[in-house]
Design an enzyme around this catalytic site. Structure first.
Site, mmCIF file in Angstrom:
data_model
loop_
_atom_site.group_PDB
_atom_site.id
_atom_site.type_symbol
_atom_site.label_atom_id
_atom_site.label_comp_id
_atom_site.label_asym_id
_atom_site.label_seq_id
_atom_site.Cartn_x
_atom_site.Cartn_y
_atom_site.Cartn_z
ATOM 1 N N PRO A 40 49.079 35.617 43.679
ATOM 2 C CA PRO A 40 48.654 35.015 44.951
ATOM 3 C C PRO A 40 47.249 34.449 44.772
ATOM 4 O O PRO A 40 46.370 35.136 44.269
ATOM 5 C CB PRO A 40 48.640 36.208 45.918
ATOM 6 C CG PRO A 40 48.462 37.417 45.049
ATOM 7 C CD PRO A 40 49.087 37.077 43.729
ATOM 8 N N MET A 41 47.044 33.194 45.137
ATOM 9 C CA MET A 41 45.693 32.611 45.080
ATOM 10 C C MET A 41 45.466 31.778 46.336
ATOM 11 O O MET A 41 46.097 30.726 46.522
ATOM 12 C CB MET A 41 45.527 31.735 43.828
ATOM 13 C CG MET A 41 45.364 32.527 42.549
ATOM 14 S SD MET A 41 45.082 31.462 41.111
ATOM 15 C CE MET A 41 46.724 30.800 40.830
ATOM 16 N N SER A 42 44.552 32.268 47.187
ATOM 17 C CA SER A 42 44.254 31.537 48.416
ATOM 18 C C SER A 42 43.707 30.167 48.069
ATOM 19 O O SER A 42 42.862 30.037 47.178
ATOM 20 C CB SER A 42 43.210 32.303 49.237
ATOM 21 O OG SER A 42 43.775 33.498 49.689
ATOM 22 N N CYS B 290 41.313 41.960 46.877
ATOM 23 C CA CYS B 290 40.442 40.795 47.034
ATOM 24 C C CYS B 290 38.989 41.221 47.194
ATOM 25 O O CYS B 290 38.655 42.037 48.056
ATOM 26 C CB CYS B 290 40.872 39.967 48.247
ATOM 27 S SG CYS B 290 39.904 38.471 48.365
ATOM 28 N N LYS C 83 48.837 45.376 45.825
ATOM 29 C CA LYS C 83 48.045 44.796 44.723
ATOM 30 C C LYS C 83 46.622 45.316 44.841
ATOM 31 O O LYS C 83 46.016 45.233 45.909
ATOM 32 C CB LYS C 83 48.063 43.266 44.819
ATOM 33 C CG LYS C 83 47.247 42.573 43.734
ATOM 34 C CD LYS C 83 47.618 41.090 43.671
ATOM 35 C CE LYS C 83 46.813 40.329 42.629
ATOM 36 N NZ LYS C 83 45.491 39.941 43.090
ATOM 37 N N ASP D 157 43.248 37.702 33.270
ATOM 38 C CA ASP D 157 42.872 36.930 32.074
ATOM 39 C C ASP D 157 44.037 36.619 31.141
ATOM 40 O O ASP D 157 43.812 36.405 29.952
ATOM 41 C CB ASP D 157 41.785 37.663 31.263
ATOM 42 C CG ASP D 157 40.520 37.911 32.061
ATOM 43 O OD1 ASP D 157 40.360 37.294 33.114
ATOM 44 O OD2 ASP D 157 39.701 38.731 31.611
HETATM 45 C C1 FMN Z 1 41.100 30.926 43.837
HETATM 46 C C2 FMN Z 1 41.630 32.341 43.853
HETATM 47 C C3 FMN Z 1 42.201 32.841 45.002
HETATM 48 C C4 FMN Z 1 42.720 34.146 45.032
HETATM 49 N N1 FMN Z 1 43.333 34.599 46.164
HETATM 50 C C5 FMN Z 1 43.931 35.829 46.160
HETATM 51 C C6 FMN Z 1 44.696 36.283 47.270
HETATM 52 O O1 FMN Z 1 44.871 35.579 48.276
HETATM 53 N N2 FMN Z 1 45.253 37.524 47.189
HETATM 54 C C7 FMN Z 1 45.096 38.321 46.083
HETATM 55 O O2 FMN Z 1 45.617 39.448 46.045
HETATM 56 N N3 FMN Z 1 44.397 37.911 45.011
HETATM 57 C C8 FMN Z 1 43.834 36.681 45.020
HETATM 58 N N4 FMN Z 1 43.185 36.247 43.895
HETATM 59 C C9 FMN Z 1 43.187 37.082 42.683
HETATM 60 C C10 FMN Z 1 44.360 36.717 41.762
HETATM 61 O O3 FMN Z 1 45.595 37.045 42.381
HETATM 62 C C11 FMN Z 1 44.275 37.487 40.423
HETATM 63 O O4 FMN Z 1 44.299 38.865 40.672
HETATM 64 C C12 FMN Z 1 43.004 37.156 39.642
HETATM 65 O O5 FMN Z 1 42.740 35.760 39.646
HETATM 66 C C13 FMN Z 1 43.087 37.641 38.181
HETATM 67 O O6 FMN Z 1 44.176 37.045 37.509
HETATM 68 P P1 FMN Z 1 43.961 35.786 36.480
HETATM 69 O O7 FMN Z 1 42.917 36.213 35.492
HETATM 70 O O8 FMN Z 1 45.303 35.560 35.880
HETATM 71 O O9 FMN Z 1 43.471 34.632 37.308
HETATM 72 C C14 FMN Z 1 42.646 34.965 43.872
HETATM 73 C C15 FMN Z 1 42.048 34.441 42.711
HETATM 74 C C16 FMN Z 1 41.558 33.146 42.681
HETATM 75 C C17 FMN Z 1 40.960 32.613 41.399
#
Ligand code: FMN
Length: 331
Positions: free
Chosen positions: A25-27, A108, A147, A210
């Site tokens: 999930p990424m807002s 978050c 999460k 990562d």
């Molecule tokens: C732009 C952005 C928005 C995010 N929004 C959420 C969210 O709405 N809910 C959530 O649980 N995590 C959110 N995260 C965290 C990601 O789900 C994830 O846990 C984090 O980016 C680490 O994973 P990655 O290294 O693969 O990016 C967000 C991360 C980013 C970069």
């Protein structure tokens, strides 16, 4: 620890997931168009942007827009909030509107979210976190998942304990991002520390943080003992990436221009033209950075700021078609 093959299915309670790579999930990123593309290109599971529970119950338009899941199977909705009542009510609304799985955001780090004492702040109040989880589980018949991060900081790595307590009240899957809240996105994710959660629960575990390449995906699973991997930032500019990690074919380089234009048009249709143009900017920038890095900065700026969709379509096709990187694999 034994490792699982990423292209094999697994279960979240009664819900079957077709493979073991999950789009995070990424807002501001994983809106409906992005999730639809990721799912079409083979992601096992995609998750909505977090939906603020209280705002959803009070009918905020943005929350309702985030709840959409047309064509996604399963459709997983993430809720955020600190009040058990609003979380339960929001979960009922999500279920009634097609959610197959409800995820609770306890990871978050954003001040806007923890300022309301939700997100990762809940890891500092495990009893309160449990009351939110319990209320949500009781409110719906679909599986509820959580999460979280490793803990608030390195002196309070309580993910294993919180995950075990969540399982004991009916949670059916736990995702762990291998950082503490105080790390925000600094340093690197600790994949070994996620294994402490593996040892504390019997429900499926998803490891996150990562992961970029296939080797990363294999390694995080091996080191954490998780059942599946979640990828976030490495999907920016390539919504097909989760699927590719699970073994699905990424788009061919020559199909990228039309695919990206299709994504652009999906965003304009989803948000309406004015808001859609604003949301599309960052995606266009990521696409150019990743697939046409030689694009002159002036043209990139023009593509990202123009209000003329016809110009974007033409210019993107030109930038992607004529780039030096055309020999590179799309993935
Ligand atoms: C732009 C952005 C928005 C995010 N929004 C959420 C969210 O709405 N809910 C959530 O649980 N995590 C959110 N995260 C965290 C990601 O789900 C994830 O846990 C984090 O980016 C680490 O994973 P990655 O290294 O693969 O990016 C967000 C991360 C980013 C970069």
């Amino acid at each position: 620890m034994t490792s699982v093959a990423l292209d094999t299915p697994f279960q979240i309670g009664t819900v079957r997931v077709r493979n073991r790579v999950v789009l995070a999930p990424m807002s501001g990123v994983t809106d409906l168009p992005f999730r639809q593309l990721a799912f079409r290109f083979g992601a096992g599971l995609v998750v909505t942007e977090m939906v603020a529970s209280r705002e959803l119950v009070h009918n905020a338009a943005e929350s309702w827009s985030r709840l959409k899941g047309a064509g996604l199977n399963p459709h997983m909705v993430q809720l955020a909030g600190r009040d058990p009542h609003w979380m339960a009510e929001a979960a009922k609304i999500a279920e009634a509107n097609g959610a197959d799985i409800i995820d609770i955001n306890m990871g978050c780090p954003a001040k806007k979210v923890i300022g309301g004492y939700a997100g990762s702040a809940l890891m500092r109040e495990p009893d309160h976190a449990l009351s939110i989880i319990e209320a949500t589980v009781k409110a719906v018949s679909v599986p509820v998942t959580v999460k979280m991060r490793l803990g608030w900081d390195h002196s309070s790595l309580n993910a294993p304990e919180l995950a075990a307590r969540a399982e004991s009240v009916g949670v059916q899957l736990i995702t762990v991002h291998g950082r503490t809240r105080m790390q925000f996105y600094e340093g690197s994710a600790d994949w070994d520390a996620i294994a402490d959660v593996r040892n504390a629960i019997t429900v499926p575990l998803v490891a996150n943080g990562d992961v970029d390449t296939s080797d990363d995906a294999t390694e995080i699973i091996r080191r954490s003992g998780a059942d599946a991997v979640m990828v976030g930032r490495s999907s920016q500019g390539r919504p097909w990436h989760a699927g590719a990690l699970a073994g699905a074919a990424p788009p061919r380089r020559e199909d990228l221009p039309s695919l990206i234009v299709e994504h652009y048009e999906m965003m304009l249709a989803h948000y309406g033209r004015e808001v859609g143009l604003r949301h599309a900017r960052k995606h266009l920038g990521w696409y150019l950075d990743r697939h046409a890095p030689e694009t002159p900065p002036g043209l990139k700026a023009e593509i990202m700021t123009t209000k003329d969709p016809a110009f974007v379509t033409r210019a993107m096709k030109q930038a992607l078609g004529s780039t030096q990187t055309s020999k590179r694999e799309a993935a």
